[in-house]
Design a protein around this motif. Structure first.
Motif, short mmCIF file in Angstrom:
data_model
loop_
_atom_site.label_atom_id
_atom_site.label_comp_id
_atom_site.label_asym_id
_atom_site.label_seq_id
_atom_site.Cartn_x
_atom_site.Cartn_y
_atom_site.Cartn_z
N LYS A 314 0.93 -0.78 -0.23
CA LYS A 314 0.08 0.70 -0.01
C LYS A 314 0.95 1.59 -0.07
O LYS A 314 1.88 1.13 1.47
CB LYS A 314 -1.24 -0.10 1.28
CG LYS A 314 -1.26 1.13 1.39
CD LYS A 314 -2.61 1.01 2.56
CE LYS A 314 -4.22 2.07 2.60
NZ LYS A 314 -5.06 2.76 1.47
N PRO A 315 0.45 1.94 -0.65
CA PRO A 315 1.14 3.12 -1.06
C PRO A 315 0.96 4.35 0.56
O PRO A 315 0.08 4.47 1.00
CB PRO A 315 0.90 3.99 -2.61
CG PRO A 315 -0.11 3.49 -2.86
CD PRO A 315 -0.06 2.29 -2.30
N ASN A 316 1.39 4.82 1.18
CA ASN A 316 1.98 6.15 1.83
C ASN A 316 1.81 7.45 1.19
O ASN A 316 2.07 7.91 0.28
CB ASN A 316 2.73 5.61 2.84
CG ASN A 316 3.96 6.04 2.60
OD1 ASN A 316 4.56 6.39 1.37
ND2 ASN A 316 5.18 5.63 3.32
N VAL A 317 1.44 8.13 2.32
CA VAL A 317 1.86 9.75 1.97
C VAL A 317 3.34 10.34 1.48
O VAL A 317 3.25 11.37 0.48
CB VAL A 317 0.94 10.74 3.39
CG1 VAL A 317 2.46 10.69 4.37
CG2 VAL A 317 1.08 11.98 2.79
N GLY A 344 -7.19 6.62 -0.47
CA GLY A 344 -7.31 7.02 0.99
C GLY A 344 -6.12 7.50 1.46
O GLY A 344 -5.79 7.77 2.67
N ILE A 345 -5.44 8.16 1.08
CA ILE A 345 -3.75 8.34 1.61
C ILE A 345 -4.01 9.73 2.09
O ILE A 345 -4.81 10.54 0.91
CB ILE A 345 -3.04 8.58 0.57
CG1 ILE A 345 -2.54 7.62 0.62
CG2 ILE A 345 -1.70 9.01 1.80
CD1 ILE A 345 -2.43 6.31 1.39
N GLU A 346 -4.60 10.39 3.60
CA GLU A 346 -4.70 12.28 3.88
C GLU A 346 -3.23 12.50 3.54
O GLU A 346 -2.03 11.84 3.91
CB GLU A 346 -5.05 11.82 5.15
CG GLU A 346 -6.41 11.19 5.37
CD GLU A 346 -7.66 12.12 4.47
OE1 GLU A 346 -7.29 13.30 4.62
OE2 GLU A 346 -8.31 11.14 4.45
N PRO A 347 -3.50 13.43 3.26
CA PRO A 347 -2.27 14.74 2.23
C PRO A 347 -1.69 15.28 4.17
O PRO A 347 -2.81 14.96 4.79
CB PRO A 347 -3.04 15.73 2.14
CG PRO A 347 -4.39 15.83 2.37
CD PRO A 347 -4.61 14.72 2.24
#
Length: 554
Positions: A314-317, A344-347
């Protein structure tokens, strides 16, 4: 409560064996006086930014860093930092002048040379009232004393440091008597044994168990082929450890990821990833983020993001912040933000600051700020700095400065320089000065930028109003040289209206002396001294006046 009392109450000082790398620009004051205000501002900004990536490259970004105005102190109580400090010093000796030349546009020979010394000392560790960690004691004093004997772009280490790093670095002992005889003024309170730090030993650059910061050092100082060879040896060694199962997979993956994040190129990174896979390890998000970071084009970046998802990683920020930073146009920025939202990644604040840095103008930066605020991201000091820089007027920039202060963020000297670089045509200098001096902090250098801003617009009277309170600055003195009649008339009018005007007497005296009229200027400086209270202004006047002038006052 004073800072000292706060230190005593919050943290009992404890002795530490501390390393100090002192770095000093040779002749920086003279070099600075030869630059225009704009070029000097650019030079000072570059000083702040040039060191940071190298600290990260050698793993010293968490050490105590102090900027001294014309140099830095890097301090640590970890003996293991001796070798990284030597690497940092070698990098700075090799790269400071060319990198500053690129960042400032100055010819390399106009960038001051740098002197570097690493010494140890018994220091006390203290924590200031701000929570900042500090060291006080012998290490700085020894390093600064050693700098006196340093030649241009030379690194000096003391005997203790040499013993700690002798396995990895070549050194040569300095003939102290000869060096001291070469210097006109040298102050040495104690006998030091010093050595020139020459370079990394060849065998250290071949060691498969070498630390990753050796790879970075070799790459940064221009020994790229050696850096690639060392990285390959380290990767081979990790692969051997994996096969022999002499280390657990979590530790090995962490070490491989550090190697991938080092200063190796994309093709070398691909080879390291192949070694990792061949050893039976599965890449994680940090592994693949490194490949995205090193990718040379949009297509390759997209390929690695797709590979990440296909492999169930899963990619992250950090993944998307990297992609946003590398995006070359607005369309790609929007695509990555959309994909970020889809995953679904929050900035975070890095996302905001990346977008602000890429904004083409103030309107665009304001749009990004509004969008990120809706996602719960509030600006930091760095964000406010960019908004002030991009603001289309002084009025707008000033609003952001005041919001910055209200948020609890502290403006830097460069924040105010950016503010006063705006068009000040609609701002009266007296009002500007009243507002500025009413702020919690108001360094002198930005006022020089304001004087220059008024001068560029032909508003000499407004520039002289600032020069009246800051007549000792180089920008004010330059204004006097360019407009001597207006300057003298302005300052004379001030003292005619108020004979006890301390700033007026000082400004008139400094101006006359600057114009070669010393006999006329000295009486005004003597008067200014009589009117001056204790502080820097009085000290400066004492320095300017001859002993005979001081006797006349008494």
């Amino acid at each position: 409560m004073s800072s000292i009392e706060s230190i005593r109450k919050t943290h009992e000082p404890s002795p530490r064996l501390t390393l100090c790398l002192a770095m000093d620009l040779k002749g920086s004051t003279t070099a600075g006086l030869q630059l225009s205000s704009k070029k000097l501002d650019r030079f000072n900004l570059a000083l702040v930014t040039q060191l940071d990536p190298h600290l990260v490259a050698v793993g010293l970004d968490s050490t105590v860093i102090k900027f001294t105005g014309d140099g830095w102190l890097v301090m640590s109580d970890d003996q293991e930092h001796a070798a990284p400090l030597c690497c940092l010093a070698i990098i700075m000796a090799c790269r400071f002048q060319p990198e500053m030349s690129i960042q400032t546009g100055l010819p390399t020979d106009r960038v001051p040379a740098i002197r570097l010394a690493i010494c140890w000392g018994r220091d006390l560790e203290v924590v200031l009232h701000t929570g900042q960690r500090e060291f006080v004691g012998n290490s700085v004093r020894r390093a600064v004393r050693a700098l006196q004997l340093c030649r241009d772009n030379e690194v000096i280490v003391d005997e203790t440091v040499r013993t700690w790093i002798q396995q990895d670095f070549l050194t040569s002992r300095i003939d102290m008597d000869k060096r001291i005889s070469e210097q006109e003024f040298v102050k040495m309170e104690e006998e030091l044994v010093l050595h020139t730090l020459e370079e990394m030993k060849p065998e250290s650059a071949d060691d498969p168990e070498a630390p990753v910061y050796f790879v970075n050092t070799l790459s940064i100082i221009g020994r790229g082929s050696e850096a690639v060879e060392l990285a390959s040896r380290i990767s081979d060694h990790l692969q051997h450890e994996a096969i022999e199962q002499s280390a657990n997979q979590t530790e090995l993956l962490w070490r491989w990821n550090r190697l991938l994040a080092s200063n190796v190129d994309y093709e070398t990174a691909r080879g390291i990833l192949s070694d990792l896979r061949a050893a039976g390890l599965h890449p994680d998000v940090e592994t693949l983020n490194a490949l995205i970071d090193k990718a040379q084009d949009y297509r390759t970046e997209s390929k690695w993001l797709q590979a990440m998802i296909q492999e169930g990683v899963k990619p992250n920020v950090f993944t998307f912040n990297t992609l946003l930073d590398k995006a070359r146009d607005h369309a790609r920025i929007e695509k990555w933000l959309s994909r970020m939202n889809h995953e679904g990644i929050e900035p975070n604040i890095v996302t905001l600051n990346t977008l602000l840095a890429k904004a083409k103008d103030y309107a665009a930066s304001k749009t990004w700020l509004d969008r990120m605020r809706k996602r719960g991201i509030e600006p930091t000091a760095a964000s406010y700095d960019m908004l002030i820089e991009k603001a289309d007027s002084f009025k707008t920039a000033k609003v952001w400065l005041e919001k910055m202060l209200a948020s609890g963020s502290e403006p830097s000297e460069n924040t105010f320089i950016a503010l006063f670089s705006k068009d000040l045509s609609e701002v009266q200098a007296s009002e500007l000065l009243k507002w500025y001096l009413g702020l919690p902090i108001h360094p002198t250098k930005p006022i020089q930028r304001a004087i220059a801003s008024y001068r560029r617009k032909g508003l000499i009277g407004e520039a002289l109003r600032l020069a009246l309170d800051y007549p000792h600055t180089q920008t004010a003195l330059k204004l006097v040289r360019e407009y001597p009649d207006q300057a003298l008339a302005y300052f004379r009018e001030v003292v005619d209206e108020n004979p006890e005007h301390a700033n007026g007497a000082y400004a008139l005296g400094r101006s006359l002396i600057e114009l070669g009229r010393e006999r006329e200027g000295k009486p005004w400086l003597r008067k200014a001294l009589k009117l001056a209270g204790a502080g820097p202004r009085r000290d400066e006047l004492v320095r300017l006046l001859a002993p005979s002038d001081l006797e006349e006052i008494h």
